[in-house]
Enzyme design. Structure first.
Site, PDB file in Angstrom:
ATOM      1  N   LYS A  54     -51.188  64.058 -73.750  1.00  0.00           N
ATOM      2  CA  LYS A  54     -51.862  63.541 -72.660  1.00  0.00           C
ATOM      3  C   LYS A  54     -50.820  62.921 -71.235  1.00  0.00           C
ATOM      4  O   LYS A  54     -51.198  62.587 -70.284  1.00  0.00           O
ATOM      5  CB  LYS A  54     -52.987  62.211 -73.040  1.00  0.00           C
ATOM      6  N   SER A  79     -59.766  55.870 -75.147  1.00  0.00           N
ATOM      7  CA  SER A  79     -59.938  55.296 -76.534  1.00  0.00           C
ATOM      8  C   SER A  79     -58.534  55.391 -77.330  1.00  0.00           C
ATOM      9  O   SER A  79     -58.261  55.004 -78.290  1.00  0.00           O
ATOM     10  CB  SER A  79     -60.533  56.325 -77.428  1.00  0.00           C
ATOM     11  N   GLN A  84     -52.203  55.134 -73.411  1.00  0.00           N
ATOM     12  CA  GLN A  84     -50.498  55.095 -73.765  1.00  0.00           C
ATOM     13  C   GLN A  84     -49.807  56.061 -72.891  1.00  0.00           C
ATOM     14  O   GLN A  84     -48.592  55.652 -72.207  1.00  0.00           O
ATOM     15  CB  GLN A  84     -50.351  55.689 -75.265  1.00  0.00           C
ATOM     16  N   GLU A 205     -64.855  71.325 -81.184  1.00  0.00           N
ATOM     17  CA  GLU A 205     -65.208  69.813 -81.215  1.00  0.00           C
ATOM     18  C   GLU A 205     -65.440  69.418 -82.626  1.00  0.00           C
ATOM     19  O   GLU A 205     -65.632  70.239 -83.646  1.00  0.00           O
ATOM     20  CB  GLU A 205     -66.469  69.669 -80.505  1.00  0.00           C
ATOM     21  N   GLY A 209     -70.150  65.258 -82.630  1.00  0.00           N
ATOM     22  CA  GLY A 209     -69.935  65.304 -80.982  1.00  0.00           C
ATOM     23  C   GLY A 209     -69.976  66.572 -80.438  1.00  0.00           C
ATOM     24  O   GLY A 209     -68.892  67.018 -79.773  1.00  0.00           O
ATOM     25  N   ASP A 211     -71.349  67.946 -77.937  1.00  0.00           N
ATOM     26  CA  ASP A 211     -71.860  68.098 -76.690  1.00  0.00           C
ATOM     27  C   ASP A 211     -71.234  69.097 -75.788  1.00  0.00           C
ATOM     28  O   ASP A 211     -72.136  69.820 -74.992  1.00  0.00           O
ATOM     29  CB  ASP A 211     -71.676  66.714 -75.900  1.00  0.00           C
ATOM     30  N   SER A 305     -52.761  68.878 -80.755  1.00  0.00           N
ATOM     31  CA  SER A 305     -52.899  67.893 -79.571  1.00  0.00           C
ATOM     32  C   SER A 305     -52.178  66.580 -79.825  1.00  0.00           C
ATOM     33  O   SER A 305     -51.937  66.153 -78.682  1.00  0.00           O
ATOM     34  CB  SER A 305     -54.209  67.935 -79.311  1.00  0.00           C
ATOM     35  N   ASN A 308     -50.860  60.472 -83.211  1.00  0.00           N
ATOM     36  CA  ASN A 308     -50.947  58.925 -83.202  1.00  0.00           C
ATOM     37  C   ASN A 308     -52.125  58.701 -84.191  1.00  0.00           C
ATOM     38  O   ASN A 308     -53.306  58.588 -83.884  1.00  0.00           O
ATOM     39  CB  ASN A 308     -51.337  58.624 -81.821  1.00  0.00           C
TER      40      ASN A 308
HETATM   41  C1  LIG Z   1     -57.764  63.303 -75.492  1.00  0.00           C
HETATM   42  C2  LIG Z   1     -57.333  64.340 -76.766  1.00  0.00           C
HETATM   43  C3  LIG Z   1     -58.022  65.263 -77.114  1.00  0.00           C
HETATM   44  C4  LIG Z   1     -59.260  65.793 -76.175  1.00  0.00           C
HETATM   45  O1  LIG Z   1     -58.846  66.012 -74.895  1.00  0.00           O
HETATM   46  P1  LIG Z   1     -59.831  66.374 -73.706  1.00  0.00           P
HETATM   47  O2  LIG Z   1     -58.850  66.733 -72.320  1.00  0.00           O
HETATM   48  O3  LIG Z   1     -60.594  64.985 -73.647  1.00  0.00           O
HETATM   49  O4  LIG Z   1     -60.612  67.464 -73.981  1.00  0.00           O
HETATM   50  C5  LIG Z   1     -57.908  65.770 -78.216  1.00  0.00           C
HETATM   51  N1  LIG Z   1     -56.520  65.537 -78.899  1.00  0.00           N
HETATM   52  C6  LIG Z   1     -55.936  64.507 -78.673  1.00  0.00           C
HETATM   53  C7  LIG Z   1     -54.990  64.004 -79.551  1.00  0.00           C
HETATM   54  C8  LIG Z   1     -56.242  63.555 -77.767  1.00  0.00           C
HETATM   55  O5  LIG Z   1     -55.675  62.548 -77.451  1.00  0.00           O
END
Ligand SMILES: *Cc1c(COP(=O)(O)O)cnc(C)c1O
Length: 319
Positions: A54, A79, A84, A205, A209, A211, A305, A308
């Site tokens: 992110k 969330s 961060q 997903e 969840g 969706d 991804s 943390n």
């Molecule tokens: C936010 C996040 C996701 C999902 O990302 P989106 O862009 O909302 O689909 C997946 N893994 C981690 C670790 C995240 O922080």
């Protein structure tokens, strides 16, 4: 309809974040390759700055602020990891940040956000609307709202991780990406279709969840109640107005996995690869494992991804 970001925007984002973001490693594991009978490449965004991809989208978005926007500062709702990411990016770019977080956000994520200098405002994720709170603050104090996924600069920034992966590995046969609101998946889709057009691209997903899967099948954005899952980064209630059309156009399918399957992957990452991955970060690998029989002999990308997670929580899930 708003203009959708393109791969060109990802390329520009990559130039903007170079020097600020980490070029994260692509790890391999003999054990994983043997389990799959295939070559598996893990793009490790758990080793990104602040511990998740992110940072890419947030830094890209904030670095495009005008001088007036920088002076007033940024507001974000999240969330955790987006919080961060915005707090750290704001500090690096010298602007104030206000972050709206759920009361039950993981303690490590709250502490890290405050540690980066972000001012945290709490809300109840089961009864209050964080988007409305964010918009009210934006209006009252002239702050600029940067949403966690449905923004062209955020999507373009998130797409830089997949760009780096394909530039390192060359084209792949299948690529598995975690899916919450779809910023990461839609950005990854832009890079995938530009750099590996024939690669099968899957969003993943948590079962509770799904969706995104429902929306993908139905052809319109489906809203759900906040799902109960250990994948706290994927507790989004709906895809975005920008992320959904890109996902519909460029993604091959949306898959789901159970919380138990996520825990098994966290254990694999810790035991075999010596890396800490948060539950949400395991979505892609968990789905690939479920369909490994159809992946034999292929070259597979997994987007890991983020990493943390409070250590006590990590220990209790591994116990
Ligand atoms: C936010 C996040 C996701 C999902 O990302 P989106 O862009 O909302 O689909 C997946 N893994 C981690 C670790 C995240 O922080």
């Amino acid at each position: 309809m708003s203009l959708l970001p393109t791969y060109d925007d990802v390329v520009q984002a990559a130039a903007r974040i170079a020097g600020a973001a980490n070029h994260t490693p692509v790890l391999t594991s003999r054990t994983a390759n043997e389990e799959f009978g295939a070559e598996v490449f893990f793009k490790c965004e758990n080793m990104q700055r602040m511990g998740a991809f992110k940072f890419r989208g947030a830094y890209n978005a904030l670095s495009r602020f005008s001088p007036e926007q920088r002076r007033a500062g940024v507001v974000a709702f999240s969330s955790g990891n987006h919080a961060q990411a915005v707090a750290l990016s704001a500090r690096l770019l010298g602007m104030p940040a206000t972050i709206i977080m759920p009361h039950d956000a993981p303690a490590a994520k709250v502490a890290a956000t405050q540690g980066y200098g972000g001012k945290v405002v709490f809300y109840d994720r089961y009864t209050e609307d964080r988007e409305a709170i964010g918009r009210a603050l934006a209006e009252k104090d002239g702050l600029t709202l940067v949403p966690p996924y449905d923004h062209p600069d955020v999507i373009a920034g998130q797409g830089t991780a997949a760009k780096e992966l394909f530039e390192e590995t060359g084209p792949l046969d299948a690529f598995f990406v975690c899916l919450g609101g779809g910023g990461l998946l839609s950005g990854s889709a832009l890079s995938t279709r530009a750099l590996a057009p024939d690669c099968s691209l899957y969003g993943v997903e948590p079962e509770a969840g799904n969706d995104g899967q429902q929306s993908f099948r139905k052809g319109e954005i489906v809203h759900i109640d906040t799902p109960k899952t250990i994948a706290d980064g994927a507790q989004t209630q709906h895809l975005g107005k920008l992320t959904f059309p890109i996902i519909q156009r460029d993604v091959d399918d949306i898959l789901t996995v159970s919380d138990d399957e996520l825990v098994a992957c966290m254990r694999f990452f810790a035991e075999r690869m010596k890396i800490v991955v948060e539950p949400t970060g395991c979505l892609g690998f968990a789905a690939a494992r479920k369909m490994k029989d159809s992946l034999k002999g292929k070259r597979i990308g997994i987007l890991v991804s983020g990493g943390n997670i409070d250590l006590p929580r990590f220990a209790s899930l591994m116990g």
